[in-house]
Design a protein around this motif. Structure first.
Motif, PDB file in Angstrom:
ATOM      1  N   GLN A 792       0.938  -1.180  -0.096  1.00  0.00           N
ATOM      2  CA  GLN A 792      -0.119  -0.032   0.043  1.00  0.00           C
ATOM      3  C   GLN A 792       0.949   1.293   0.082  1.00  0.00           C
ATOM      4  O   GLN A 792       0.718   2.374  -0.679  1.00  0.00           O
ATOM      5  CB  GLN A 792      -0.973  -0.041   1.257  1.00  0.00           C
ATOM      6  CG  GLN A 792      -2.093   1.026   1.170  1.00  0.00           C
ATOM      7  CD  GLN A 792      -1.553   2.364   1.644  1.00  0.00           C
ATOM      8  OE1 GLN A 792      -0.925   2.279   2.870  1.00  0.00           O
ATOM      9  NE2 GLN A 792      -1.776   3.618   1.265  1.00  0.00           N
ATOM     10  N   GLU A 793       1.941   1.288   0.945  1.00  0.00           N
ATOM     11  CA  GLU A 793       2.858   2.402   1.013  1.00  0.00           C
ATOM     12  C   GLU A 793       3.538   2.541  -0.423  1.00  0.00           C
ATOM     13  O   GLU A 793       3.425   3.673  -1.001  1.00  0.00           O
ATOM     14  CB  GLU A 793       3.805   2.180   1.968  1.00  0.00           C
ATOM     15  CG  GLU A 793       3.185   2.416   3.388  1.00  0.00           C
ATOM     16  CD  GLU A 793       4.195   1.585   4.440  1.00  0.00           C
ATOM     17  OE1 GLU A 793       5.156   1.397   3.968  1.00  0.00           O
ATOM     18  OE2 GLU A 793       3.787   1.458   5.478  1.00  0.00           O
ATOM     19  N   LEU A 794       4.078   1.669  -0.982  1.00  0.00           N
ATOM     20  CA  LEU A 794       4.860   1.723  -2.219  1.00  0.00           C
ATOM     21  C   LEU A 794       3.851   2.202  -3.373  1.00  0.00           C
ATOM     22  O   LEU A 794       4.253   2.759  -4.347  1.00  0.00           O
ATOM     23  CB  LEU A 794       5.654   0.374  -2.540  1.00  0.00           C
ATOM     24  CG  LEU A 794       6.737   0.161  -1.614  1.00  0.00           C
ATOM     25  CD1 LEU A 794       7.285  -1.432  -1.759  1.00  0.00           C
ATOM     26  CD2 LEU A 794       7.772   0.753  -1.559  1.00  0.00           C
ATOM     27  N   GLY A 795       2.851   1.640  -3.536  1.00  0.00           N
ATOM     28  CA  GLY A 795       1.924   1.875  -4.609  1.00  0.00           C
ATOM     29  C   GLY A 795       1.246   3.130  -4.590  1.00  0.00           C
ATOM     30  O   GLY A 795       1.061   3.762  -5.327  1.00  0.00           O
ATOM     31  N   ALA A 796       1.172   3.746  -3.274  1.00  0.00           N
ATOM     32  CA  ALA A 796       0.378   5.197  -3.219  1.00  0.00           C
ATOM     33  C   ALA A 796       1.566   6.116  -3.397  1.00  0.00           C
ATOM     34  O   ALA A 796       1.169   6.998  -4.079  1.00  0.00           O
ATOM     35  CB  ALA A 796       0.017   5.280  -1.802  1.00  0.00           C
ATOM     36  N   ALA A 797       2.804   5.628  -3.157  1.00  0.00           N
ATOM     37  CA  ALA A 797       3.898   6.780  -3.657  1.00  0.00           C
ATOM     38  C   ALA A 797       4.209   6.607  -4.873  1.00  0.00           C
ATOM     39  O   ALA A 797       4.266   7.778  -5.627  1.00  0.00           O
ATOM     40  CB  ALA A 797       5.209   6.238  -2.729  1.00  0.00           C
ATOM     41  N   ALA A 798       3.946   5.597  -5.530  1.00  0.00           N
ATOM     42  CA  ALA A 798       4.404   5.424  -7.208  1.00  0.00           C
ATOM     43  C   ALA A 798       3.060   6.105  -7.820  1.00  0.00           C
ATOM     44  O   ALA A 798       3.284   6.866  -8.748  1.00  0.00           O
ATOM     45  CB  ALA A 798       4.260   4.047  -7.553  1.00  0.00           C
ATOM     46  N   LEU A 799       1.900   6.191  -7.234  1.00  0.00           N
ATOM     47  CA  LEU A 799       0.535   6.773  -7.609  1.00  0.00           C
ATOM     48  C   LEU A 799       0.963   8.251  -7.893  1.00  0.00           C
ATOM     49  O   LEU A 799       0.743   8.940  -8.634  1.00  0.00           O
ATOM     50  CB  LEU A 799      -0.545   6.456  -6.781  1.00  0.00           C
ATOM     51  CG  LEU A 799      -1.735   7.244  -7.392  1.00  0.00           C
ATOM     52  CD1 LEU A 799      -2.465   7.253  -8.788  1.00  0.00           C
ATOM     53  CD2 LEU A 799      -2.999   7.050  -6.345  1.00  0.00           C
TER      54      LEU A 799
END
Length: 940
Positions: A792-799
């Motif tokens: 969730q953290e990595l995906g939100a940052a990539a978003l």
């Protein structure tokens, strides 16, 4: 010895009064058909309903033209010479495709190709009879040139931002215009914007431009009228500039090759005039290419009338200067050259030395633009494309791979071939690496694959005979016949040469141009009388009878296919706008009546039935889904969508073993599709775990072995990909996904190989998960929770990075970060699904085996999984997951955050507010109202 007969002697010098009116009507109808075709007949190799209807309409129209031709020329038709026999031989081309229907890899695409080949044969036969009459020949040539000039103008309208005007000009009869814009008249790929005009593919447009640049050059030099010279000279710059704007390396490489070949057909004076006029147009084109490129890039981002006027000013000014200079060359220089060099033109080999010198000139120019800083005079995107021309460039290496893989197909289908579209159906089974290419990028190899050695011999014998007889007769022909034939030679030769490296002939319009060119060459080729007496009434009547019956049958079929295609397309559009099962189903049923194995219609109807079953649990819908799928798969055994739907059918029936069998039986058809193996391993793992829980040792081992064998196929494939040349792109991603890693690792762990299990999981969890995979404790509650939270953290940052990049216009970076976001989110959801499955599986184990094992779904897992679903725009799933994670303790920070995101989902989707949860959350912390709104409006 029999004397050869040439076009002028064979053609009637004057049309009879009786036939002049009908012949002219047929000629005009033929030109209108040629003008209709480029805006309608697109790619026909794929499984897309949008492309199929124009193919059937083209077959219908060309068939009607052929029938009129049969009636019109029945009395004058004689089988006296080789030219006449070619009109019989043309029928063999669609017949070889009819033969290849036996055992075709895709009945749907094979039928499409049969209709297309019939269109080509009809165009060839009709053109042979029309072009024998000089007046009609001249009119058709003018019509073809007008169509070519309109296509170039249409492309430049789109490049210079006037796409609304361009769309309005053709939107009334072309389905390719959507929302007033012709789809991808200017395409975008990794090289930036590329001009495609009507073709939606830059390389094929480059082949078209190359052919008609030389046709325009030929028309300029042939013309004896000042206005003809000015018109054709004016169009040279738009052709060259458009060719540069395609960014096609193949076009730029093959253009000088074709040019030198064509020079060999000319006399020295004509050769010099070609070179001089082309040089004038080339220099002026290079002078304006930079500003026209820059303005086009700006105008395709934001239109301004000032920039558009500047762009047209450059184009029209350079074109006018070129036209004037070309007129001067033709008016003053051409007669002088004829006087000075006319005496040497009769000498043997006099026409060879200029082409030989031209080879050296081309090599020098190529070195300057590829190997030196001279390319800096070109726009940066064009200069980069030129700089990358070499045999180690990825597109070259990929083509070599295609060709090697194509020969594997030929080896397995040597005689009759795979049927039309065979490569598109079979290439995933034969490919060396996971590229995506439904085309071989070589027309001749693709033809060999589709009709086998037998059909290929027929086709090559047909076209080589025409070229051979044309070239033999070229030296003996008078000027007028030569000129007419050379016009058509340029078209056929240019497109066929370029088709050695690309799939231009997969555009039916390009194929029509080639067969029209072959027809024009046939009219003026050296044609000897036939030794055998073919010109008998019963032979002629039989030929026309068979031609009429065959044409009539295909016309009847085309009418049915047109109706079916219209229904299929209507249903496809309804899928996006209607929620009514009956409304969508009705046209699909009609479409499948005529073509029960139409893949797209079958897939849509099966999908609808399965969706309705999940809502109603009515077995009738599943039964219909199965009947539709099995019927369609009889003709489409390699169709991935249909096979996936069949597996889903078994899943819905609760027949997990049959679902796994679908994936196992067809795995070799999709050797490099990682998603296929992901599904296969998941199903095998699930069945193995169920057998493990039941203490079924044989069943467990069977399914575990299947999953591990597929996993080994993946790891072997990954190692193979490391052997590719570093310059070659591997194509689609092929890697150990998180799902595969979890399933294969779990099986290895249960099989007692903990070390291998750890290594497997590490392969599926990289780029941010290393500390979790090194922890040593896998498949526990804490481990799953950590993976989901990290995802969730990595995906939100990539978003966030993707949104920032798009805002700054950095499209490539934004696309890459979007891919990263999707991968991180998928990993998190995979981990969540596995944790839930593990919880259920461990509960099914005997009590003694449950001690200290398994994972439990926690509120933190539900919160992070719900966040991922929300950020992935899976709003319905997010609401359900977050609601599941709620409890009554609103003093708990995790519970408050879960409620906040749950309420934000409801607010964003404008669903009914859960007032009870809202009241409890606000009572615990009044500031949550603002936080809910922040989540609800956050950019996604």
């Amino acid at each position: 010895m029999s004397k050869p007969v040439y076009g002028k002697q064979a053609a009637p010098s004057k049309m009879s009064e009786k036939n002049s009116g009908p012949a002219w009507a047929l000629c005009i109808a033929f030109i209108l058909f040629l003008g209709w075709a480029p805006f309608q007949v697109g790619l026909f190799n794929g499984m897309r309903v949008e492309f199929e209807k124009p193919i059937y309409v083209a077959a219908l129209l060309s068939g009607l033209l052929l029938l009129v031709c049969v009636v019109l020329y029945f009395k004058t038709f004689k089988l006296d010479e080789q030219r006449d026999l070619l009109t019989l031989a043309a029928i063999l081309l669609p017949l070889t495709y009819a033969l290849s229907l036996w055992g075709a890899a895709s009945h749907y695409m094979a039928m499409n190709m049969l209709f297309t080949q019939f269109t080509y044969a009809a165009v060839f036969i009709t053109s042979v009879y029309l072009l024998r009459q000089k007046q009609l020949n001249n009119v058709i040539q003018l019509g073809i040139l007008a169509i070519a000039y309109l296509i170039v103008g249409f492309g430049l309208l789109n490049w210079l931002g006037s796409w609304k005007l361009a769309g309005s000009l053709v939107g009334w009869f072309s389905d390719t215009v959507v929302n007033g814009k012709y789809t991808e008249a200017v395409m975008t790929d990794s090289n930036g914007l590329r001009l495609t005009s009507i073709f939606q593919y830059a390389n094929t447009y480059a082949a078209f431009l190359m052919a008609f640049l030389f046709v325009a050059l030929f028309a300029l030099i042939r013309s004896r009228k000042w206005y003809g010279q000015l018109m054709h000279g004016f169009m040279l710059v738009p052709f060259i500039v458009s060719l540069l704007l395609t960014l096609s390396r193949g076009g730029l490489v093959l253009m000088p090759v074709v040019f030198i070949i064509l020079l060999l057909f000319l006399k020295p004076v004509q050769q010099l005039l070609w070179i001089i006029n082309l040089a004038i147009a080339g220099v002026l084109s290079l002078l304006i290419t930079n500003p026209v490129t820059r303005l086009g890039l700006e105008l395709n981002t934001a239109f301004t009338s000032t920039a558009a006027l500047h762009g047209w000013g450059y184009l029209l000014g350079a074109s006018a200067c070129t036209a004037a200079l070309c007129w001067v060359v033709q008016h003053y220089l051409a007669p002088w050259l004829s006087r000075k060099l006319g005496s040497i033109e009769s000498r043997r080999w006099s026409g060879a030395w200029i082409p030989v010198v031209s080879v050296a000139g081309v090599l020098i120019i190529a070195f300057l633009f590829i190997g030196t800083s001279a390319r800096n005079i070109l726009p940066a995107n064009i200069g980069t494309r030129l700089e990358n021309i070499n045999f180690k460039q990825h597109s070259v290496l990929e083509r070599f791979t295609f060709y090697k893989d194509a020969m594997k197909v030929v080896k397995d289908y040597p005689v009759l071939g795979t049927g039309g579209g065979g490569w598109a159906s079979l290439y995933e089974h034969y490919q060396n690496n996971p590229y995506l290419s439904r085309q071989v990028h070589n027309f001749f190899l693709q033809y060999l694959i589709e009709v086998g050695i037998l059909g290929f011999i027929v086709f090559m014998g047909f076209i080589l005979f025409i070229f051979y007889k044309y070239i033999r007769g070229y030296l003996k022909r008078d000027n007028d016949d030569y000129n007419n034939g050379f016009f058509y030679l340029i078209i056929a030769l240019s497109i066929l040469v370029h088709s050695l490296l690309d799939f231009n002939m997969s555009y039916a319009f390009m194929g029509i141009m080639v067969f029209l060119g072959l027809g024009g060459m046939t009219v003026v080729m050296e044609s000897r009388p036939l030794r055998l007496r073919w010109n008998k009434l019963w032979i002629r009547a039989g030929y026309f009878g068979l031609l009429g019956i065959g044409t009539g049958y295909l016309l009847f079929l085309s009418l049915g296919y047109i109706s079916s295609s219209s229904e299929a397309y209507a249903a496809k559009k309804l899928v996006n706008v209607s929620q009514s099962y009956d409304e969508i189903k009705a046209p699909l049923v009609q479409a499948l009546k005529t073509r029960p194995n139409h893949p797209e219609s079958a897939a849509y109807l099966s999908m609808l039935d399965q969706q309705v079953f999940t809502q109603t649990q009515n077995e009738q819908f599943l039964d219909e889904s199965y009947a539709v799928l099995t019927r369609a798969l009889e003709g489409e055994p390699y169709n991935k969508d249909l096979l996936s739907q069949l597996a889903k059918y078994y899943d819905l029936k609760g027949q997990s073993e049959e679902s796994l069998q679908v994936y196992q039986d067809n795995a070799d058809k999709f050797m490099w599709d990682i998603n296929w193996y992901d599904h296969l391993i998941s199903r095998a793992s699930l069945l193995g775990l169920q057998a493990y829980a039941k203490q079924d040792e044989a069943g467990k081992q069977k399914y575990f072995d299947s999953a591990l064998a597929s996993y080994k196929h993946i790891t072997d494939g990954i190692e193979h990909l490391k052997t590719l040349p570093p310059e070659q792109l591997q194509g689609r991603e092929f890697f150990v996904t998180s799902t595969i890693a979890l399933n294969a690792g779990r099986i290895q762990s249960l099989s007692g190989d903990g070390e291998a299990a750890g290594a497997t999981v590490k392969q599926g969890f990289i780029n941010g998960y290393e500390d979790l995979t090194d922890a040593g404790t896998l498949w526990t509650t804490d481990w799953y929770s950590g993976v989901i939270s990290r995802s969730q953290e990595l995906g939100a940052a990539a978003l966030k990075r993707a949104l920032d990049a798009y805002a700054l216009g950095q499209t490539d970076l934004g696309d890459q970060e979007t891919v990263n976001k999707e991968r991180y989110f998928k990993t998190g959801l995979d981990a969540y699904a596995h944790a839930a499955a593990d919880e259920e599986w461990f509960s099914a184990l005997p009590a003694e085996e449950q001690q200290g094992r398994g994972a439990m779904i926690t509120s933190a897992m539900l919160l992070n999984a719900g966040k991922i679903q929300y950020l992935s725009k899976q709003f319905q799933a997010a609401a359900a997951t977050l609601q599941q994670g709620l409890n009554e303790d609103y003093n708990d920070a995790v519970n408050r955050e879960t409620a906040r995101w749950y309420l934000a989902v409801l607010q964003r989707t404008q669903s009914a507010q859960d007032q009870a949860v809202y009241d409890k959350l606000i009572a615990a912390d009044p500031e949550e109202a603002v936080k809910i709104n922040e989540v609800a409006v956050m950019p996604l």
